[in-house]
Design a protein around this motif. Structure first.
Motif, mmCIF file in Angstrom:
data_model
loop_
_atom_site.group_PDB
_atom_site.id
_atom_site.type_symbol
_atom_site.label_atom_id
_atom_site.label_comp_id
_atom_site.label_asym_id
_atom_site.label_seq_id
_atom_site.Cartn_x
_atom_site.Cartn_y
_atom_site.Cartn_z
ATOM 1 N N MET A 160 0.849 -1.205 0.000
ATOM 2 C CA MET A 160 0.000 0.000 0.000
ATOM 3 C C MET A 160 0.879 1.247 0.000
ATOM 4 O O MET A 160 2.061 1.187 0.368
ATOM 5 N N GLU A 161 0.260 2.343 -0.419
ATOM 6 C CA GLU A 161 1.011 3.596 -0.400
ATOM 7 C C GLU A 161 0.998 4.175 1.008
ATOM 8 O O GLU A 161 -0.026 4.134 1.682
ATOM 9 N N VAL A 162 2.139 4.658 1.451
ATOM 10 C CA VAL A 162 2.235 5.267 2.776
ATOM 11 C C VAL A 162 2.702 6.713 2.607
ATOM 12 O O VAL A 162 3.176 7.097 1.526
ATOM 13 N N ASP A 163 2.558 7.514 3.664
ATOM 14 C CA ASP A 163 3.050 8.888 3.590
ATOM 15 C C ASP A 163 4.549 8.863 3.323
ATOM 16 O O ASP A 163 5.266 8.043 3.905
ATOM 17 N N LYS A 164 4.978 9.771 2.494
ATOM 18 C CA LYS A 164 6.391 9.813 2.078
ATOM 19 C C LYS A 164 7.348 9.880 3.292
ATOM 20 O O LYS A 164 8.438 9.324 3.256
ATOM 21 N N ASP A 165 6.912 10.555 4.357
ATOM 22 C CA ASP A 165 7.816 10.681 5.512
ATOM 23 C C ASP A 165 7.800 9.438 6.424
ATOM 24 O O ASP A 165 8.405 9.435 7.490
ATOM 25 N N GLN A 166 7.085 8.403 5.989
ATOM 26 C CA GLN A 166 6.980 7.185 6.812
ATOM 27 C C GLN A 166 7.767 6.001 6.221
ATOM 28 O O GLN A 166 7.666 4.882 6.729
ATOM 29 N N THR A 167 8.524 6.248 5.148
ATOM 30 C CA THR A 167 9.163 5.127 4.453
ATOM 31 C C THR A 167 10.149 4.364 5.345
ATOM 32 O O THR A 167 10.397 3.182 5.115
ATOM 33 N N ASP A 168 10.679 5.043 6.357
ATOM 34 C CA ASP A 168 11.675 4.365 7.205
ATOM 35 C C ASP A 168 11.050 3.380 8.194
ATOM 36 O O ASP A 168 11.729 2.854 9.077
ATOM 37 N N LYS A 169 9.757 3.101 8.009
ATOM 38 C CA LYS A 169 9.109 2.080 8.855
ATOM 39 C C LYS A 169 8.794 0.814 8.071
ATOM 40 O O LYS A 169 8.267 -0.149 8.623
ATOM 41 N N TYR A 170 9.086 0.825 6.770
ATOM 42 C CA TYR A 170 8.599 -0.255 5.906
ATOM 43 C C TYR A 170 9.658 -0.765 4.929
ATOM 44 O O TYR A 170 10.658 -0.095 4.673
ATOM 45 N N GLY A 171 9.334 -1.909 4.333
ATOM 46 C CA GLY A 171 10.045 -2.329 3.130
ATOM 47 C C GLY A 171 9.424 -1.545 1.986
ATOM 48 O O GLY A 171 8.207 -1.535 1.830
ATOM 49 N N ILE A 172 10.264 -0.836 1.223
ATOM 50 C CA ILE A 172 9.743 0.064 0.182
ATOM 51 C C ILE A 172 10.139 -0.451 -1.204
ATOM 52 O O ILE A 172 11.249 -0.954 -1.397
ATOM 53 N N LEU A 173 9.203 -0.304 -2.138
ATOM 54 C CA LEU A 173 9.382 -0.922 -3.450
ATOM 55 C C LEU A 173 9.719 0.062 -4.554
ATOM 56 O O LEU A 173 9.248 1.197 -4.557
ATOM 57 N N ASP A 174 10.499 -0.466 -5.494
ATOM 58 C CA ASP A 174 10.586 0.124 -6.828
ATOM 59 C C ASP A 174 9.783 -0.855 -7.676
ATOM 60 O O ASP A 174 10.173 -2.020 -7.812
ATOM 61 N N ALA A 175 8.625 -0.426 -8.156
ATOM 62 C CA ALA A 175 7.733 -1.387 -8.820
ATOM 63 C C ALA A 175 6.921 -0.693 -9.903
ATOM 64 O O ALA A 175 6.775 0.532 -9.891
ATOM 65 N N GLN A 176 6.388 -1.505 -10.841
ATOM 66 C CA GLN A 176 5.517 -0.901 -11.846
ATOM 67 C C GLN A 176 4.183 -1.633 -11.898
ATOM 68 O O GLN A 176 4.130 -2.857 -11.702
ATOM 69 N N LEU A 177 3.141 -0.845 -12.143
ATOM 70 C CA LEU A 177 1.786 -1.403 -12.184
ATOM 71 C C LEU A 177 1.643 -2.258 -13.441
ATOM 72 O O LEU A 177 1.916 -1.797 -14.549
ATOM 73 N N VAL A 178 1.227 -3.529 -13.265
ATOM 74 C CA VAL A 178 1.059 -4.390 -14.439
ATOM 75 C C VAL A 178 -0.396 -4.825 -14.623
ATOM 76 O O VAL A 178 -0.798 -5.276 -15.681
ATOM 77 N N GLU A 179 -1.178 -4.716 -13.561
ATOM 78 C CA GLU A 179 -2.618 -4.974 -13.632
ATOM 79 C C GLU A 179 -3.269 -3.967 -12.706
ATOM 80 O O GLU A 179 -2.577 -3.265 -11.967
ATOM 81 N N GLU A 180 -4.594 -3.983 -12.697
ATOM 82 C CA GLU A 180 -5.317 -2.987 -11.897
ATOM 83 C C GLU A 180 -4.814 -2.941 -10.436
ATOM 84 O O GLU A 180 -4.627 -1.870 -9.872
ATOM 85 N N ASP A 181 -4.591 -4.112 -9.848
ATOM 86 C CA ASP A 181 -4.178 -4.140 -8.441
ATOM 87 C C ASP A 181 -2.888 -4.936 -8.212
ATOM 88 O O ASP A 181 -2.623 -5.401 -7.110
ATOM 89 N N ILE A 182 -2.113 -5.101 -9.273
ATOM 90 C CA ILE A 182 -0.863 -5.868 -9.152
ATOM 91 C C ILE A 182 0.318 -5.028 -9.649
ATOM 92 O O ILE A 182 0.250 -4.429 -10.734
ATOM 93 N N VAL A 183 1.378 -5.001 -8.849
ATOM 94 C CA VAL A 183 2.619 -4.381 -9.340
ATOM 95 C C VAL A 183 3.678 -5.469 -9.470
ATOM 96 O O VAL A 183 3.638 -6.488 -8.769
ATOM 97 N N LYS A 184 4.586 -5.242 -10.412
ATOM 98 C CA LYS A 184 5.728 -6.150 -10.550
ATOM 99 C C LYS A 184 6.904 -5.432 -9.899
ATOM 100 O O LYS A 184 7.185 -4.270 -10.200
ATOM 101 N N ILE A 185 7.558 -6.147 -8.982
ATOM 102 C CA ILE A 185 8.613 -5.496 -8.204
ATOM 103 C C ILE A 185 9.952 -5.554 -8.951
ATOM 104 O O ILE A 185 10.357 -6.618 -9.430
ATOM 105 N N ASN A 186 10.595 -4.404 -9.052
ATOM 106 C CA ASN A 186 11.930 -4.365 -9.669
ATOM 107 C C ASN A 186 13.023 -4.428 -8.606
ATOM 108 O O ASN A 186 14.082 -5.004 -8.811
ATOM 109 N N ASP A 187 12.740 -3.784 -7.482
ATOM 110 C CA ASP A 187 13.732 -3.740 -6.409
ATOM 111 C C ASP A 187 13.018 -3.366 -5.101
ATOM 112 O O ASP A 187 11.877 -2.893 -5.140
#
Ligand code: G1P
Length: 290
Positions: A160-187
């Motif tokens: 899910m999308e989180v506030d930009k200032d909260q990224t240091d609490k999560y695993g964060i993705l470099d990903a692209q949307l490939v279906e309506e609710d699916i992203v493919k993770i690059n990194d």
């Protein structure tokens, strides 16, 4: 291949909830009237999971007792004719043998906790549920993920999308949307500072992983916070296999956080017809007073 097993890392000390968690497992804190852990266990069974694997630690006995029969309470409820409650506590106990326990004997991180379940999981894809992440939704997240896994045949994490200032609490993705609710993770990167985060798309605590992940977890490389991180092992897996993210619908509450925990209680209480109006009136009343 059917997802039959789910790993629940539940060894954490819950220091953020001291003093409540001094002598009690944090997973037993109730959201309304159900322990946090029970929501996740119910979600797993609803998704067709057949075996629950708790990776516990010291001081977690209440978890084992909660999912076991309590003859004393059952007897008392029966005598008092409280059949509804009796049914409730009998139903929450899974068929004997469907829950297994193993211990993480050192607090080396989430990745290490999952690695502790490697022999019980064996060579098959499995689910991971972080009970702190409580999700209010019409379609349980893990059930949807099992369906996606069936089709995509690859590891998948809830995102899910989180506030930009909260990224240091999560695993964060470099990903692209490939279906309506699916992203493919690059990194992906664990708990990056907002300036270094590749996006604000975060991993939330539901995963379906292929067993190859255990090989990378077994390397026991330390990452963010000096801990063995699941995100780092997934990053290695990504070099061999695709991994997808499922953008679930629903509200997620971080029950590992005091404010998130209170919000979860409020949101879940408001779903109860017997509590809703009283609570709404109370909220209006205190808002007027503020
Ligand atoms: C863990 C994971 C993190 C993920 C988060 C979701 O972090 O390491 O990648 O985004 O759960 O809740 P923790 O909350 O255990 O620090």
């Amino acid at each position: 291949m059917k997802i039959k097993k789910a790993v629940f890392p539940v060894a954490g000390l819950g220091t953020r909830f001291i003093p409540a968690t001094k002598a009690m497992a944090k997973e037993m804190l109730p959201v309304v009237d159900k322990p946090i852990i029970q929501y996740a266990v119910e979600e797993a069974f609803a998704a067709g999971i057949e075996q629950i694997i708790f990776v516990t630690g010291r001081g977690k006995k209440a978890l084992e007792d909660h999912f076991d029969r309590s003859f004393e309470i059952e007897h008392t409820l029966k005598e008092k004719g409280k059949d509804d409650l009796l049914k409730q506590i009998q139903e929450l106990v899974p068929v004997t043998g469907t829950i297994v326990y193993t211990r993480q004997n050192q607090p080396l991180g989430l990745g290490h906790a999952i690695w502790c379940a490697r022999d019980i999981v064996g060579d098959e894809p499995f689910a991971v549920l972080l009970a702190d992440d409580l999700i209010q939704t019409d379609t349980p997240v893990l059930s949807e993920m099992v369906k996606k896994f069936d089709r995509l045949r690859a590891s998948i994490a809830a995102v899910m999308e989180v506030d930009k200032d909260q990224t240091d609490k999560y695993g964060i993705l470099d990903a692209q949307l490939v279906e309506e609710d699916i992203v493919k993770i690059n990194d992906m990167v664990e708990k990056p500072n907002p300036e270094e985060a590749p996006s604000n798309l975060a991993i939330i605590g539901r995963y379906i992983l292929t067993p190859r992940i255990f090989d990378f977890l077994g390397a026991k490389q330390k990452g963010a916070g000096g801990e063995i991180q699941l995100t780092d092992a997934m990053r290695s897996l990504l070099k061999e296999q695709p991994i997808f993210g499922y953008k679930f619908k629903g509200k997620r509450f971080d029950c590992g956080d005091k404010v998130g925990f209170q919000m979860a209680n409020l949101a879940f209480a408001l779903e109860r017809p017997d509590m809703k109006n009283k609570l709404l009136n109370f909220i209006k009343e205190i808002q007027r007073e503020m």
